[in-house]
Design a protein around this motif. Sequence first.
Motif, PDB file in Angstrom:
ATOM      1  N   ARG A   7       0.857  -1.196   0.000  1.00 36.53           N
ATOM      2  CA  ARG A   7       0.000   0.000   0.000  1.00 36.53           C
ATOM      3  C   ARG A   7       0.898   1.253   0.000  1.00 36.53           C
ATOM      4  N   PRO A   8       1.647   1.465  -1.055  1.00 33.91           N
ATOM      5  CA  PRO A   8       2.619   2.572  -1.060  1.00 33.91           C
ATOM      6  C   PRO A   8       1.994   3.952  -0.930  1.00 33.91           C
ATOM      7  N   ASP A   9       0.807   4.147  -1.503  1.00 38.02           N
ATOM      8  CA  ASP A   9       0.160   5.461  -1.385  1.00 38.02           C
ATOM      9  C   ASP A   9      -0.312   5.713   0.041  1.00 38.02           C
ATOM     10  N   PHE A  10      -0.849   4.705   0.688  1.00 38.67           N
ATOM     11  CA  PHE A  10      -1.315   4.836   2.062  1.00 38.67           C
ATOM     12  C   PHE A  10      -0.159   5.202   2.987  1.00 38.67           C
ATOM     13  N   TYR A  11       0.996   4.577   2.774  1.00 38.44           N
ATOM     14  CA  TYR A  11       2.163   4.839   3.610  1.00 38.44           C
ATOM     15  C   TYR A  11       3.022   5.993   3.085  1.00 38.44           C
ATOM     16  N   ARG A  12       2.587   6.616   1.993  1.00 40.31           N
ATOM     17  CA  ARG A  12       3.280   7.779   1.424  1.00 40.31           C
ATOM     18  C   ARG A  12       4.779   7.509   1.238  1.00 40.31           C
ATOM     19  N   VAL A  13       5.112   6.290   0.878  1.00 39.52           N
ATOM     20  CA  VAL A  13       6.514   5.907   0.788  1.00 39.52           C
ATOM     21  C   VAL A  13       7.164   6.545  -0.451  1.00 39.52           C
ATOM     22  N   GLN A  14       8.378   7.025  -0.271  1.00 41.60           N
ATOM     23  CA  GLN A  14       9.210   7.516  -1.376  1.00 41.60           C
ATOM     24  C   GLN A  14      10.629   7.011  -1.133  1.00 41.60           C
ATOM     25  N   ARG A  66       7.003  16.908  -5.202  1.00 42.09           N
ATOM     26  CA  ARG A  66       6.025  17.912  -4.778  1.00 42.09           C
ATOM     27  C   ARG A  66       5.018  17.384  -3.764  1.00 42.09           C
ATOM     28  N   GLU A  67       5.103  16.109  -3.412  1.00 46.41           N
ATOM     29  CA  GLU A  67       4.207  15.566  -2.397  1.00 46.41           C
ATOM     30  C   GLU A  67       4.780  15.869  -1.023  1.00 46.41           C
ATOM     31  N   TYR A  68       4.030  16.601  -0.232  1.00 45.72           N
ATOM     32  CA  TYR A  68       4.567  17.063   1.048  1.00 45.72           C
ATOM     33  C   TYR A  68       4.715  15.929   2.054  1.00 45.72           C
ATOM     34  N   PHE A  69       5.807  15.949   2.785  1.00 42.99           N
ATOM     35  CA  PHE A  69       5.942  15.189   4.023  1.00 42.99           C
ATOM     36  C   PHE A  69       6.661  16.088   5.016  1.00 42.99           C
ATOM     37  N   VAL A  85       8.611   7.227   5.010  1.00 36.24           N
ATOM     38  CA  VAL A  85       7.416   6.402   5.165  1.00 36.24           C
ATOM     39  C   VAL A  85       6.538   7.053   6.233  1.00 36.24           C
ATOM     40  N   TYR A  86       5.229   6.954   6.070  1.00 36.00           N
ATOM     41  CA  TYR A  86       4.256   7.559   6.986  1.00 36.00           C
ATOM     42  C   TYR A  86       3.450   6.453   7.652  1.00 36.00           C
ATOM     43  N   VAL A  87       3.488   6.392   8.977  1.00 28.00           N
ATOM     44  CA  VAL A  87       2.831   5.300   9.706  1.00 28.00           C
ATOM     45  C   VAL A  87       1.883   5.892  10.746  1.00 28.00           C
ATOM     46  N   PHE A 104       5.811  10.455  10.456  1.00 23.71           N
ATOM     47  CA  PHE A 104       6.776  10.329   9.360  1.00 23.71           C
ATOM     48  C   PHE A 104       8.121   9.846   9.892  1.00 23.71           C
ATOM     49  N   LEU A 105       8.712   8.890   9.207  1.00 21.95           N
ATOM     50  CA  LEU A 105      10.099   8.484   9.417  1.00 21.95           C
ATOM     51  C   LEU A 105      10.850   8.763   8.129  1.00 21.95           C
TER      52      LEU A 105
END
Length: 396
Positions: free
Chosen positions: A35-42, A68-71, A358-360, A336-337
């Motif tokens: 689920r890469p979008d859910f976890y906002r992984v880059q 451009r995707e904010y974290f 990654v966003y958890v 965010f990590l």
Amino acid sequence: MLLLSQLSARAQRLANPLRQVLRHDTTGLARVLARPDFYRVQILYTRIRRDKVGTPHFRRYRYRLRPREYFYPASTIKLAAAALALEKLHAMSTTVAGLTPESVMLTDSAFAAQTRVRRDTSAASGRPSVAHYVRKALLVSDNDAFNRLYEFVGPAELNASLARLGLRHSRLQHRLSVGDQEPGSRHTNPVAFYADTAATQLLHRQPAAYYAGPWPQPKLRNQKIGQAYLQGERRVDEPLDFSQKNAFSLPDLQRLLRAVLFPETLPPAQRLQLGPSDYVLLRKALSQLPRESQHPRYDAANYPDTYAKFLLGGGGLAPLPPGVRVFNKMGQAYGFLIDNAYVVDADKGVEFLLSAVVYVNADGVLNDDKYEYDLIGFPFMRDLGQRVYEAALKKK
């Protein structure tokens, strides 16, 4: 023609070593990558190969990279403050005789909520300095150290320097962990430098300052995050707006790290203006393990070797492989990590840059301190670093 295009795209995917690594079904990776979008992984991986004379050559590979995707960059911004504080001091030293990063730096207060600093018991001299703040900010990610560097350089110069370095998706807009916001974030403290630890021989005095200009507005998306957030004891049922908070894209973070470690590989106009000893200080602080530091000294029970090494180490979950050195700056906040790292194994001839976020935050509520760092975030970072390192070994 369409078939050729499809084959070409498939060949490019297969040739991407990062994607090959991510196909490994490890505990840490599989859950996030499902689920890469859910976890906002880059993820941004830069392979480094050296030619016969030792010149490094870089090739980048990416996974779901969204500049451009904010974290929320959390403590990763401390590398920028450290480097730019040394750059400012280096420029000042040409006109202020005797001024060095080790010069005593005393901070005063001149606006609401500002605080003074006159002593630092963790320093060998018992006094604060730019060099000591750099070490504290990078070794174990001390927030107060960053705040003092932010106050010394100032938001106007910090953001102008980011733009000069070509970091287009970044802004530094506030101190950390003190509730800093308008107008306090625009006011910076008076600072004085002294040649002696008794603070009697003044070298330079910098008055309090106010930044009246506009904040940078990088074109970032999705700056409202979550479904709700806590404001003190009160729950607010709407996303938390990060548009007035610090920002730093993953490519900008890695480019800054490259500017510190490989300055000769960047255009001259986009290099940090530092002296050789400044680079030595930054690189040592980025790579040192807490137990290797004498001043400040850190208790190994509270600061294990990989305390600040998320990639490969998992923030204390695992030791680094023998012979591996990691130069990095990590961040952790609001679910965010992030880790921004250069990994090198000199004996085995392996080196690469690896940056990831990654966003958890499964419940979607921010400021509730209920994030899946230990369950999901740290295992993901550990496995990602280990798999990339192992793949680099096999490639060699």
